[in-house]
Every structure is written in C-alpha cells, then in structure tokens.
Write a protein that holds these residues in place. Structure first.
Motif, mmCIF file in Angstrom:
data_model
loop_
_atom_site.group_PDB
_atom_site.id
_atom_site.type_symbol
_atom_site.label_atom_id
_atom_site.label_comp_id
_atom_site.label_asym_id
_atom_site.label_seq_id
_atom_site.Cartn_x
_atom_site.Cartn_y
_atom_site.Cartn_z
ATOM 1 N N ARG A 128 0.842 -1.198 0.000
ATOM 2 C CA ARG A 128 0.000 0.000 0.000
ATOM 3 C C ARG A 128 0.873 1.240 0.000
ATOM 4 N NH1 ARG A 128 -5.648 -1.017 2.082
ATOM 5 N NH2 ARG A 128 -5.707 -3.254 2.304
ATOM 6 N N ARG A 129 0.394 2.260 -0.703
ATOM 7 C CA ARG A 129 1.105 3.532 -0.783
ATOM 8 C C ARG A 129 0.192 4.595 -0.175
ATOM 9 N NH1 ARG A 129 2.265 4.844 -6.611
ATOM 10 N NH2 ARG A 129 0.155 4.079 -6.873
ATOM 11 N N TYR A 130 0.268 4.760 1.130
ATOM 12 C CA TYR A 130 -0.600 5.700 1.828
ATOM 13 C C TYR A 130 -0.163 7.139 1.586
ATOM 14 C CZ TYR A 130 -2.550 1.765 4.401
ATOM 15 O OH TYR A 130 -3.169 0.598 4.739
ATOM 16 N N GLU A 131 -1.173 8.003 1.424
ATOM 17 C CA GLU A 131 -0.914 9.419 1.209
ATOM 18 C C GLU A 131 -2.042 10.207 1.860
ATOM 19 O OE1 GLU A 131 0.774 12.389 0.842
ATOM 20 O OE2 GLU A 131 1.849 11.190 -0.636
ATOM 21 N N THR A 132 -1.753 11.447 2.198
ATOM 22 C CA THR A 132 -2.791 12.324 2.737
ATOM 23 C C THR A 132 -3.808 12.622 1.643
ATOM 24 O OG1 THR A 132 -1.626 14.328 2.099
ATOM 25 C CG2 THR A 132 -1.149 13.445 4.304
ATOM 26 N N VAL A 133 -4.967 13.136 2.030
ATOM 27 C CA VAL A 133 -5.988 13.512 1.059
ATOM 28 C C VAL A 133 -5.426 14.581 0.118
ATOM 29 C CG1 VAL A 133 -8.260 14.586 0.788
ATOM 30 C CG2 VAL A 133 -7.915 12.829 2.527
ATOM 31 N N LYS A 134 -4.735 15.556 0.680
ATOM 32 C CA LYS A 134 -4.144 16.626 -0.133
ATOM 33 C C LYS A 134 -3.109 16.060 -1.104
ATOM 34 C CE LYS A 134 -1.667 21.013 0.244
ATOM 35 N NZ LYS A 134 -1.079 21.986 1.154
ATOM 36 N N GLY A 135 -2.246 15.195 -0.614
ATOM 37 C CA GLY A 135 -1.228 14.588 -1.468
ATOM 38 C C GLY A 135 -1.835 13.712 -2.553
ATOM 39 N N ALA A 136 -2.893 12.980 -2.215
ATOM 40 C CA ALA A 136 -3.582 12.144 -3.202
ATOM 41 C C ALA A 136 -4.244 13.001 -4.272
ATOM 42 C CB ALA A 136 -4.612 11.262 -2.512
ATOM 43 N N ALA A 137 -4.777 14.155 -3.871
ATOM 44 C CA ALA A 137 -5.397 15.069 -4.827
ATOM 45 C C ALA A 137 -4.347 15.596 -5.810
ATOM 46 C CB ALA A 137 -6.084 16.222 -4.100
ATOM 47 N N GLN A 138 -3.191 15.943 -5.300
ATOM 48 C CA GLN A 138 -2.108 16.411 -6.179
ATOM 49 C C GLN A 138 -1.677 15.291 -7.125
ATOM 50 O OE1 GLN A 138 0.740 17.762 -3.269
ATOM 51 N NE2 GLN A 138 -0.151 19.813 -3.181
ATOM 52 N N TYR A 139 -1.581 14.080 -6.605
ATOM 53 C CA TYR A 139 -1.187 12.921 -7.405
ATOM 54 C C TYR A 139 -2.177 12.669 -8.540
ATOM 55 C CZ TYR A 139 -0.158 8.021 -8.482
ATOM 56 O OH TYR A 139 0.155 6.850 -9.127
ATOM 57 N N ALA A 140 -3.487 12.771 -8.215
ATOM 58 C CA ALA A 140 -4.540 12.496 -9.193
ATOM 59 C C ALA A 140 -4.896 13.726 -10.030
ATOM 60 C CB ALA A 140 -5.784 11.980 -8.479
ATOM 61 N N LYS A 141 -4.236 14.842 -9.741
ATOM 62 C CA LYS A 141 -4.505 16.100 -10.442
ATOM 63 C C LYS A 141 -5.982 16.491 -10.337
ATOM 64 C CE LYS A 141 -0.657 15.684 -13.647
ATOM 65 N NZ LYS A 141 -0.082 14.413 -13.361
ATOM 66 N N THR A 142 -6.473 16.453 -9.109
ATOM 67 C CA THR A 142 -7.844 16.827 -8.800
ATOM 68 C C THR A 142 -7.851 17.581 -7.479
ATOM 69 O OG1 THR A 142 -10.106 15.981 -8.699
ATOM 70 C CG2 THR A 142 -8.416 14.646 -7.625
ATOM 71 N N SER A 143 -9.027 17.891 -6.957
ATOM 72 C CA SER A 143 -9.108 18.624 -5.695
ATOM 73 C C SER A 143 -9.243 17.668 -4.511
ATOM 74 C CB SER A 143 -10.312 19.572 -5.717
ATOM 75 O OG SER A 143 -11.513 18.832 -5.676
ATOM 76 N N HIS A 144 -8.931 18.196 -3.321
ATOM 77 C CA HIS A 144 -9.105 17.361 -2.127
ATOM 78 C C HIS A 144 -10.589 17.074 -1.890
ATOM 79 C CE1 HIS A 144 -9.625 21.384 -0.339
ATOM 80 N NE2 HIS A 144 -10.323 20.784 0.584
ATOM 81 N N GLN A 145 -11.478 17.976 -2.339
ATOM 82 C CA GLN A 145 -12.917 17.727 -2.203
ATOM 83 C C GLN A 145 -13.331 16.506 -3.040
ATOM 84 O OE1 GLN A 145 -11.712 20.820 -3.039
ATOM 85 N NE2 GLN A 145 -12.740 22.402 -1.839
ATOM 86 N N THR A 146 -12.744 16.378 -4.228
ATOM 87 C CA THR A 146 -13.059 15.223 -5.071
ATOM 88 C C THR A 146 -12.603 13.929 -4.412
ATOM 89 O OG1 THR A 146 -12.969 16.535 -7.087
ATOM 90 C CG2 THR A 146 -12.638 14.160 -7.325
#
Length: 64
Positions: A6-24
């Motif tokens: 597993r590659r755990y990331e914060t919501v903010k970091g995951a949003a940056q990774y997926a090129k989307t917003s933290h709300q998404t």
C-alpha cells in the motif's frame, strides 16, 4: 506473487497525485469509490494504488 504494498498518502497529497481537488478525493471516499484509512481522530489517508485503479476504470474493493 504477493500483494502490492500500500502507498498511503494524505488527502491533499492524493489530490495532487490524481490532479484533482481534495474535495473530489473526499467525495470518492464518501461514494465508496476508494477507501479512506483513519490513522487517528483527525488523520485520513488513502492508498494511491486505489487511486490508480479508479482512474484506470477498475473497481476498488471496500475494506470492512
């Protein structure tokens, strides 16, 4: 062959990774599209492997 780590990331970091917003990211968790992993009362992490699977059109298995 074993499971992928597993590659755990914060919501903010995951949003940056997926090129989307933290709300998404939070909407995806709420809709059950990806899992949110609580690491404390205020800490939420997501698995980047689940983000990859979702973006590739695969279904993510819910964790009970």
């Amino acid at each position: 062959m074993g499971k992928t780590a597993r590659r755990y990331e914060t919501v903010k970091g995951a949003a940056q990774y997926a090129k989307t917003s933290h709300q998404t990211i939070r909407r995806w968790i709420h809709a059950g599209k990806i899992n949110g992993y609580g690491t404390g009362t205020r800490f939420l992490r997501v698995d980047l492997n689940e983000i990859d699977a979702l973006l590739a059109g695969q279904t993510v298995k819910a964790v009970a």
